[in-house]
Design a protein around this motif. Structure first.
Motif, PDB file in Angstrom:
ATOM      1  N   UNK A  25      60.434  26.420  38.649  1.00  0.00           N
ATOM      2  CA  UNK A  25      61.822  26.794  38.924  1.00  0.00           C
ATOM      3  C   UNK A  25      61.886  28.102  39.705  1.00  0.00           C
ATOM      4  N   UNK A  26      61.020  29.044  39.347  1.00  0.00           N
ATOM      5  CA  UNK A  26      60.961  30.311  40.087  1.00  0.00           C
ATOM      6  C   UNK A  26      60.411  30.099  41.491  1.00  0.00           C
ATOM      7  N   UNK A  27      59.359  29.277  41.601  1.00  0.00           N
ATOM      8  CA  UNK A  27      58.717  29.051  42.897  1.00  0.00           C
ATOM      9  C   UNK A  27      59.654  28.360  43.872  1.00  0.00           C
ATOM     10  N   UNK A  28      60.564  27.522  43.345  1.00  0.00           N
ATOM     11  CA  UNK A  28      61.497  26.799  44.216  1.00  0.00           C
ATOM     12  C   UNK A  28      62.434  27.741  44.957  1.00  0.00           C
ATOM     13  N   UNK A  29      62.597  28.952  44.434  1.00  0.00           N
ATOM     14  CA  UNK A  29      63.487  29.929  45.072  1.00  0.00           C
ATOM     15  C   UNK A  29      62.744  30.814  46.073  1.00  0.00           C
ATOM     16  N   UNK A  30      61.397  30.656  46.128  1.00  0.00           N
ATOM     17  CA  UNK A  30      60.570  31.477  47.004  1.00  0.00           C
ATOM     18  C   UNK A  30      60.359  30.790  48.354  1.00  0.00           C
ATOM     19  N   UNK A  31      60.075  31.596  49.351  1.00  0.00           N
ATOM     20  CA  UNK A  31      59.664  31.067  50.656  1.00  0.00           C
ATOM     21  C   UNK A  31      58.201  31.425  50.863  1.00  0.00           C
ATOM     22  N   UNK A  32      57.338  30.419  50.834  1.00  0.00           N
ATOM     23  CA  UNK A  32      55.910  30.641  51.023  1.00  0.00           C
ATOM     24  C   UNK A  32      55.545  30.417  52.487  1.00  0.00           C
ATOM     25  N   UNK A  33      54.772  31.350  53.034  1.00  0.00           N
ATOM     26  CA  UNK A  33      54.439  31.312  54.452  1.00  0.00           C
ATOM     27  C   UNK A  33      53.310  30.344  54.776  1.00  0.00           C
ATOM     28  N   UNK A  34      52.358  30.214  53.866  1.00  0.00           N
ATOM     29  CA  UNK A  34      51.179  29.401  54.151  1.00  0.00           C
ATOM     30  C   UNK A  34      50.987  28.255  53.158  1.00  0.00           C
ATOM     31  N   UNK A  35      51.308  28.493  51.904  1.00  0.00           N
ATOM     32  CA  UNK A  35      50.923  27.564  50.846  1.00  0.00           C
ATOM     33  C   UNK A  35      51.985  26.513  50.556  1.00  0.00           C
ATOM     34  N   UNK A  83      55.595  12.051  35.129  1.00  0.00           N
ATOM     35  CA  UNK A  83      55.774  11.810  36.557  1.00  0.00           C
ATOM     36  C   UNK A  83      57.159  12.262  37.012  1.00  0.00           C
ATOM     37  N   UNK A  84      58.159  12.006  36.174  1.00  0.00           N
ATOM     38  CA  UNK A  84      59.521  12.388  36.550  1.00  0.00           C
ATOM     39  C   UNK A  84      59.730  13.901  36.514  1.00  0.00           C
ATOM     40  N   UNK A  85      59.029  14.586  35.616  1.00  0.00           N
ATOM     41  CA  UNK A  85      59.136  16.049  35.586  1.00  0.00           C
ATOM     42  C   UNK A  85      58.524  16.644  36.851  1.00  0.00           C
ATOM     43  N   UNK A  86      57.470  16.025  37.380  1.00  0.00           N
ATOM     44  CA  UNK A  86      56.912  16.486  38.656  1.00  0.00           C
ATOM     45  C   UNK A  86      57.976  16.405  39.743  1.00  0.00           C
ATOM     46  N   UNK A  87      58.748  15.325  39.755  1.00  0.00           N
ATOM     47  CA  UNK A  87      59.822  15.198  40.741  1.00  0.00           C
ATOM     48  C   UNK A  87      60.898  16.251  40.503  1.00  0.00           C
ATOM     49  N   UNK A  88      61.203  16.515  39.241  1.00  0.00           N
ATOM     50  CA  UNK A  88      62.227  17.509  38.911  1.00  0.00           C
ATOM     51  C   UNK A  88      61.780  18.931  39.234  1.00  0.00           C
ATOM     52  N   UNK A  89      60.465  19.155  39.275  1.00  0.00           N
ATOM     53  CA  UNK A  89      59.942  20.510  39.490  1.00  0.00           C
ATOM     54  C   UNK A  89      60.275  21.059  40.868  1.00  0.00           C
ATOM     55  N   UNK A  90      60.524  20.172  41.822  1.00  0.00           N
ATOM     56  CA  UNK A  90      60.815  20.613  43.181  1.00  0.00           C
ATOM     57  C   UNK A  90      59.579  20.900  44.015  1.00  0.00           C
ATOM     58  N   UNK A  91      58.389  20.694  43.436  1.00  0.00           N
ATOM     59  CA  UNK A  91      57.156  20.939  44.185  1.00  0.00           C
ATOM     60  C   UNK A  91      57.000  19.889  45.280  1.00  0.00           C
ATOM     61  N   UNK A  92      56.561  20.280  46.463  1.00  0.00           N
ATOM     62  CA  UNK A  92      56.399  19.308  47.553  1.00  0.00           C
ATOM     63  C   UNK A  92      55.135  18.463  47.433  1.00  0.00           C
ATOM     64  N   UNK A  93      54.211  18.889  46.536  1.00  0.00           N
ATOM     65  CA  UNK A  93      52.938  18.180  46.367  1.00  0.00           C
ATOM     66  C   UNK A  93      52.792  17.775  44.907  1.00  0.00           C
ATOM     67  N   UNK A  94      52.434  16.520  44.679  1.00  0.00           N
ATOM     68  CA  UNK A  94      52.128  16.053  43.335  1.00  0.00           C
ATOM     69  C   UNK A  94      50.666  15.697  43.236  1.00  0.00           C
ATOM     70  N   UNK A  95      49.984  16.242  42.240  1.00  0.00           N
ATOM     71  CA  UNK A  95      48.565  15.950  42.038  1.00  0.00           C
ATOM     72  C   UNK A  95      48.428  15.150  40.745  1.00  0.00           C
ATOM     73  N   UNK A  96      47.898  13.943  40.848  1.00  0.00           N
ATOM     74  CA  UNK A  96      47.777  13.036  39.706  1.00  0.00           C
ATOM     75  C   UNK A  96      46.310  12.918  39.317  1.00  0.00           C
ATOM     76  N   UNK A  97      46.017  13.142  38.044  1.00  0.00           N
ATOM     77  CA  UNK A  97      44.661  12.969  37.550  1.00  0.00           C
ATOM     78  C   UNK A  97      44.555  11.600  36.887  1.00  0.00           C
ATOM     79  N   UNK A  98      43.466  10.894  37.188  1.00  0.00           N
ATOM     80  CA  UNK A  98      43.253   9.566  36.611  1.00  0.00           C
ATOM     81  C   UNK A  98      41.804   9.373  36.209  1.00  0.00           C
TER      82      UNK A  98
END
Length: 539
Positions: free
Chosen positions: A58-68, A89-104
């Motif tokens: 939630x905090x990161x969603x308000x930040x502007x990252x230049x490289x990452x 899986x749905x919480x990953x979508x709610x997190x606002x992160x542009x990348x989802x990493x799934x472990x299997x």
């Protein structure tokens, strides 16, 4: 020049290390540093498993990252359910992160013995989970857990799990040596084989990643050989933090790939930030920095033997594999009973002391150091005290305070812990300060009292300074409780670590010597090259 993408998992996998913990605010601060250094992916945590991790996103969603790009971690959906119904899986979508990493699971042992489900069901879970996040607009990385162990036992099934992730639309497939037991030649052979598997089932570009653990002390080596075999994303943590023996250390991997192998990872300017980032992460994690850590450790470019020092003064690369400044580090020369004139000459140049012009020769300083080391001092581990000693020997020492007296008392009452009190009188640029303070022990009381006295004059200058380590060693146990002791104090502020030393038959006096040197060193650094007094700067 080939490029490598860096995937930092300090904030997720690194926090699984013993004694490692970050608040959501801590994670945000570290993420800013990693972004500033040019890291491509920052894995912020597992938002579906930790409220603290969700807060970070939630905090990161308000930040502007230049490289990452920020990545949120989760597992495949549960057996017997669908991705649409899976909370993680749905919480990953709610997190606002542009990348989802799934472990299997890719090791059939884990599928049948740990999850207790059919092998085919696991393949469906992998493909459907990847497809669900991909359908919702995320860049999707698939972490093939225990991949190398699984491949060695059942290569056909391990390869099928990779095909399932590719079929789901994964943008990157990361091969994980989760147990840290694979050897470099195995990593290289298997990564090469999987590159062929991926190429055979799709025409679209898919990055291969590598994620290694250090249980065999091979995490960095295994990451390097995976790159040789075609991996283009390297996962790791700053300082190698992680579960058990840790993860692959990015502070070693980045300079090896960039300086020794010619891969483009980050800019030269950002590479020079490497040591500061290492120290910042250790400080935020409240972990003592490892001096012997390659590239960024305090001892990584340190020289002690006289012959070595003489050689590096003539040609640094004779005893250094890279230029220290490339990774933000610096060359250090130690002064000890093994020192020669070359050590003193280099140290004088490093510290800016015109020794010859002050009527002192190198031999006299060498002899003084050797005499003091016979008395128990050890200057190769106390650069702060060494600087003060050399200033005194060259008539350049200007004390920032002078001790008039101190008194320490320890009070013990029945069934109550000891209480320590210290009263101190010092002179600061003509101002007499008398203060008293309590502490958890006599040295703590002295520290608190001295800080209190100095803060009356040097406004808040010492606030960032705190003790990192405190060591006491008896020099000759045959003298019993009257033996001489050596006290070594390691201190730090936001950017620097320094060590000071004291020696005496009285442990309190030895502690005072080391403590006083530590504050003298810090205060002198502030006014070095500046005629303005510390008092004026602190006001």
């Amino acid at each position: 020049m080939k490029s490598i993408r860096l995937y930092d998992t300090t904030l997720r996998d690194g926090t699984q290390g013993e004694k490692i913990s970050f608040t959501a605010q801590d994670k945000l601060k570290v993420a800013r540093k990693l972004d500033d250094m040019g890291i491509h992916y920052i894995e912020g945590g597992w938002p579906g498993a930790s409220a603290k991790d969700f807060d970070f996103f939630q905090l990161a969603a308000k930040e502007t990252f230049q490289h990452a790009r920020i990545a949120a971690f989760c597992a495949t959906h549960k057996h017997g359910s669908t991705p649409e119904d899976d909370r993680q899986l749905n919480v990953v979508l709610e997190s606002g992160a542009p990348v989802g990493t799934i472990v299997g699971k890719t090791w059939d042992l884990h599928v049948t013995k740990i999850l207790g489900i059919p092998l085919e069901a696991n393949l469906e879970m992998i493909e459907n989970s990847v497809a669900y996040l991909k359908k919702n607009g995320l860049e999707v990385h698939y972490d093939a857990e225990h991949f190398f162990d699984g491949y060695k036992e059942n290569p056909e099934y391990a390869a099928r799990t990779i095909r399932a992730a590719v079929a789901g639309g994964a943008d990157a497939i990361c091969l994980c040596d989760t147990n840290g037991g694979a050897l470099p030649h195995e990593i290289e052979e298997i990564t090469t084989a999987i590159r062929e598997v991926i190429d055979s089932c799709t025409d679209r570009p898919i990055h291969i990643g590598i994620h290694t653990h250090n249980d065999s002390n091979l995490a960095v080596a295994n990451s390097i050989v995976a790159v040789r075999a075609g991996a283009t994303i390297v996962q790791g943590t700053i300082n190698g933090y992680g579960e058990r023996c840790g993860n692959a250390d990015l502070t070693s991997i980045i300079p090896i790939l960039q300086l020794k192998m010619g891969y483009a990872c980050i800019s030269e300017e950002n590479l020079a930030k490497l040591q500061k980032v290492s120290l910042y992460v250790s400080e935020t994690a409240n972990m003592t920095p490892v001096n012997s850590r390659p590239f960024v450790g305090k001892s990584a470019f340190t020289h002690k033997g006289g012959l070595h020092v003489d050689a590096i003064m003539k040609e640094p690369r004779s005893y250094e594999h890279i230029t220290p400044e490339l990774v933000g580090n610096r060359r250090r020369v130690l002064i000890s009973d093994m020192a020669g004139k070359g050590n003193i000459r280099y140290k004088a140049r490093e510290l800016g002391f015109p020794v010859d012009e002050n009527g002192y020769d190198y031999a006299e300083i060498v002899n003084t150091v050797k005499r003091l080391e016979q008395e128990g001092y050890q200057y190769d581990v106390a650069d702060g005290s060494l600087r003060i000693l050399m200033e005194k020997l060259t008539d350049q020492f200007q004390p920032c305070f002078e001790l008039e007296s101190f008194r320490v008392t320890v009070e013990k009452e029945k069934d109550r812990p000891c209480r320590s009190h210290a009263m101190i009188k010092i002179n600061v640029e003509g101002i007499e300060e008398i203060t008293a303070a309590e502490g958890h022990g006599p040295v703590s009381a002295l520290d608190n009292s001295l800080r209190k006295a100095l803060n009356n004059v040097y406004r808040n200058v010492l606030d960032p300074v705190h003790l990192v380590d405190f060591k006491v060693r008896v020099l000759d146990g045959r003298d019993g409780t009257g033996a001489k002791v050596r006290v070594l104090i390691e201190s730090r502020d936001e950017e620097t670590i320094w060590s000071t030393i004291g020696v005496s038959e009285d442990i309190i006096e030895a502690s005072w010597q080391a403590l006083a040197d530590s504050f003298q060193y810090k205060l002198a650094r502030i006014t070095n090259g500046n005629n303005q007094s510390v008092q004026e700067q602190g006001k």
